[in-house]
Write a protein that holds these residues in place. Sequence first.
Motif, PDB file in Angstrom:
ATOM      1  N   LEU A   1       0.832  -1.200   0.000  1.00 20.44           N
ATOM      2  CA  LEU A   1       0.000   0.000   0.000  1.00 20.44           C
ATOM      3  C   LEU A   1       0.864   1.246   0.000  1.00 20.44           C
ATOM      4  CD1 LEU A   1      -2.776  -1.007   2.560  1.00 20.44           C
ATOM      5  CD2 LEU A   1      -2.886  -1.070   0.070  1.00 20.44           C
ATOM      6  N   ARG A   2       2.070   1.107   0.585  1.00 23.21           N
ATOM      7  CA  ARG A   2       2.970   2.249   0.668  1.00 23.21           C
ATOM      8  C   ARG A   2       4.153   1.992  -0.258  1.00 23.21           C
ATOM      9  NH1 ARG A   2       5.494   4.744   6.286  1.00 23.21           N
ATOM     10  NH2 ARG A   2       6.827   6.335   5.327  1.00 23.21           N
TER      11      ARG A   2
ATOM     12  N   LYS B   1       9.276   9.750  -4.278  1.00 23.70           N
ATOM     13  CA  LYS B   1       8.400  10.250  -3.222  1.00 23.70           C
ATOM     14  C   LYS B   1       7.484   9.138  -2.744  1.00 23.70           C
ATOM     15  CE  LYS B   1       9.805  14.567  -3.494  1.00 23.70           C
ATOM     16  NZ  LYS B   1      10.524  15.229  -2.382  1.00 23.70           N
ATOM     17  N   LEU B   2       7.190   9.140  -1.439  1.00 25.21           N
ATOM     18  CA  LEU B   2       6.319   8.119  -0.861  1.00 25.21           C
ATOM     19  C   LEU B   2       4.897   8.299  -1.373  1.00 25.21           C
ATOM     20  CD1 LEU B   2       7.574   8.111   2.838  1.00 25.21           C
ATOM     21  CD2 LEU B   2       7.967   6.346   1.118  1.00 25.21           C
ATOM     22  N   SER B   3       4.203   7.174  -1.599  1.00 24.97           N
ATOM     23  CA  SER B   3       2.808   7.222  -2.031  1.00 24.97           C
ATOM     24  C   SER B   3       2.004   6.198  -1.251  1.00 24.97           C
ATOM     25  CB  SER B   3       2.694   6.939  -3.533  1.00 24.97           C
ATOM     26  OG  SER B   3       3.153   5.630  -3.826  1.00 24.97           O
TER      27      SER B   3
ATOM     28  N   PRO C   1       0.212  10.594  -3.652  1.00 30.78           N
ATOM     29  CA  PRO C   1       1.392  11.065  -2.921  1.00 30.78           C
ATOM     30  C   PRO C   1       1.070  11.187  -1.437  1.00 30.78           C
ATOM     31  CG  PRO C   1       1.012  12.399  -4.871  1.00 30.78           C
ATOM     32  CD  PRO C   1      -0.195  11.532  -4.721  1.00 30.78           C
ATOM     33  N   LEU C   2       1.923  10.661  -0.591  1.00 28.57           N
ATOM     34  CA  LEU C   2       1.663  10.697   0.852  1.00 28.57           C
ATOM     35  C   LEU C   2       1.581  12.135   1.363  1.00 28.57           C
ATOM     36  CD1 LEU C   2       1.276   8.818   3.288  1.00 28.57           C
ATOM     37  CD2 LEU C   2       3.744   8.955   3.684  1.00 28.57           C
TER      38      LEU C   2
ATOM     39  N   ALA D   1       5.367  19.417   9.133  1.00 29.51           N
ATOM     40  CA  ALA D   1       5.826  18.031   9.316  1.00 29.51           C
ATOM     41  C   ALA D   1       5.975  17.296   7.990  1.00 29.51           C
ATOM     42  CB  ALA D   1       4.859  17.281  10.225  1.00 29.51           C
ATOM     43  N   GLY D   2       5.205  17.661   7.002  1.00 29.09           N
ATOM     44  CA  GLY D   2       5.296  16.994   5.706  1.00 29.09           C
ATOM     45  C   GLY D   2       6.269  17.641   4.746  1.00 29.09           C
ATOM     46  N   SER D   3       7.072  18.595   5.247  1.00 34.14           N
ATOM     47  CA  SER D   3       7.947  19.385   4.382  1.00 34.14           C
ATOM     48  C   SER D   3       8.850  18.536   3.494  1.00 34.14           C
ATOM     49  CB  SER D   3       8.799  20.328   5.239  1.00 34.14           C
ATOM     50  OG  SER D   3       9.703  21.044   4.436  1.00 34.14           O
TER      51      SER D   3
END
Length: 620
Positions: free
Chosen positions: A4-5, A12-14, A19-20, A231-233
């Motif tokens: 799932l991740r 980039k993480l998804s 996109p996460l 936090a998501g920077s």
Amino acid sequence: MGSLRSENQEGKLSCFGYPLSIFFIVINEFCERFSYYGMRAVLVLYFKYFLRWDDNFSTAIYHTFVALCYLTPILGALIADSWLGKFKTIVSLSIVYTIGQAVMAVSSINDMTDQNRDGNPDNIAVGDNLRLKMIALSMTGLILIALGTGGIKPCVSAFGGDQFEEHQEKQRSRFFSIFYLSINAGSLISTIITPILRAQECGIHSRQQCYPLAFGVPAALMAVSLIVFIAGSGMYRKVQPQGNIMVQVCKCIGFAIKNRFRHRSKEYPKREHWLDWASEKYDKRLIAQTKMVLKVLFLYIPLPMFWALFDQQGSRWTLQATTMDGDFGALQIQPDQMQTVNPILIIIMVPVVDAVIYPLIQKCKINFTPLRKITVGMFLAGLAFIAAALVQVQIDKTLPVFPAAGQTQIRIINLGNSNADVTFLPDLQNMTVLPMESNFMYDYIDDTALFRIPLVYRIFTTVPNASFFYFQCSEDVTQLRYVEDIQPNTVHMAWQIPQYFLLTCGEVVFSVTGLEFSYSQAPSNMKSVLQAGWLLTVAVGNIIVLIVAGASKLSEQWAEYVLFAALLFVVCIIFAVMAYFYTYTDPSEVEAQLDEEEKKKQIKQDPDLYGKESEAVSRM
């Protein structure tokens, strides 16, 4: 079965193909909207009952604040596109936003305005330093909030769109649906919670309605919004500023006007469009795109009148609810909680209209174009204010009559067994009060006038639904007697639901359609220009409220509702005529045609270029 991740092509993480980073943006938007709408829900009551302003002045300041919130997006867009970029702009203005919410919470601390510790804000003179400081603190907080919420408004949704790659068009479309849902969820929950917090009693030395808590919780949510966004920077795609297209459009328009003025004599031939006078300095593409934008902006001219009515939910309609009965059996609804009807109906009606109403209209072979939908939305908003006027007429029948400005009201109650003669000096009307009956007397009484009132003195207040104390006097005894003088409100708040329903129906077909229409008619690189123009109509609408309410001088509230409805009906007719003559365009086709013309021009200038391109294609 895949994880799932995962990571996308850029590393980039998804999650679930998204996109996460967008989950941080959605949570950020929910908290920010909670903060804004939670504070705004109780604002007009804060003006009336804490700062002790009258209804008209409270309404004026409320709509001035909302107008400012929709003027500052232009500033935010300029900063983001020309200087800091979207990420830094959101962070910087969110800090300003958080400070503003904190200032509002501090400005409403009860004990700062209760010097005599009697549990009520002191009725301080207008020129008193403490009162001026409290008002200045409140206004400073509101200015900072307007700068923050308006400045980030055009940036957050666009920043969310930047997180997707070109092949993720489907996910990007769904993101905007989720984003819109987070806005309504934040609005709905905060509008329920903050009036409950306001209704609590709190204070160090005295107990009053807890505005510090009602403003403090939104301030805390804004701080959470900022922390979550930062936090998501590390996961964000941060597009660097490329220059603001709004500046280019304004310069193009300005040069065209200036050049036309210079060549206004008859010796210069006319051009097909006045913007063509900018062709000496600007390319054909920019001029064509600017023409499309101005064509839509011209249609925006009548639209502010809709928002003039729509945003009175938080001012006039909330004040109307204060004179109504909020007893819903197990629930006691606060006046400012009635605003929750709008987001609740929005969440229900948007899918119903899209999935049921529009398909039925299409089956009936009715060409329900976007501009026709907008016209219907304006008409429904006018009907909503007619409904509000009818409710107000019924409310007015139940309200006590209070003295007008410059008048004094004296009520005499004879608790004895025989008639009581009352004499007013000098030279005022005398009256006889029968046993166990009461009479009202309205007159202009000079400060030096003397009067004698046997038996009972009434402590008069203008707060409805209140009980009063009477001092019963005899020769040697003074007794305090409790009497309910004004009956509770009898018109139920449920009667406001029809007007909210009509207004929400108008919003669904007006606002949602308007955004879609603006997007479809805008060139690819000028979506933000029309977005800023759309937000500007909201600001102008709130300014209209200030002008109309101030200039009308109507003594009856129902008459003001009818006036606004009549103005919207007139504007609705004007817009319908403008829409009839509007010709829909496809910006993508226009831009494709411009691309083709530019290609032909390049081939004409360099014939070998076409041969080289054909050879390169054949080798692939």
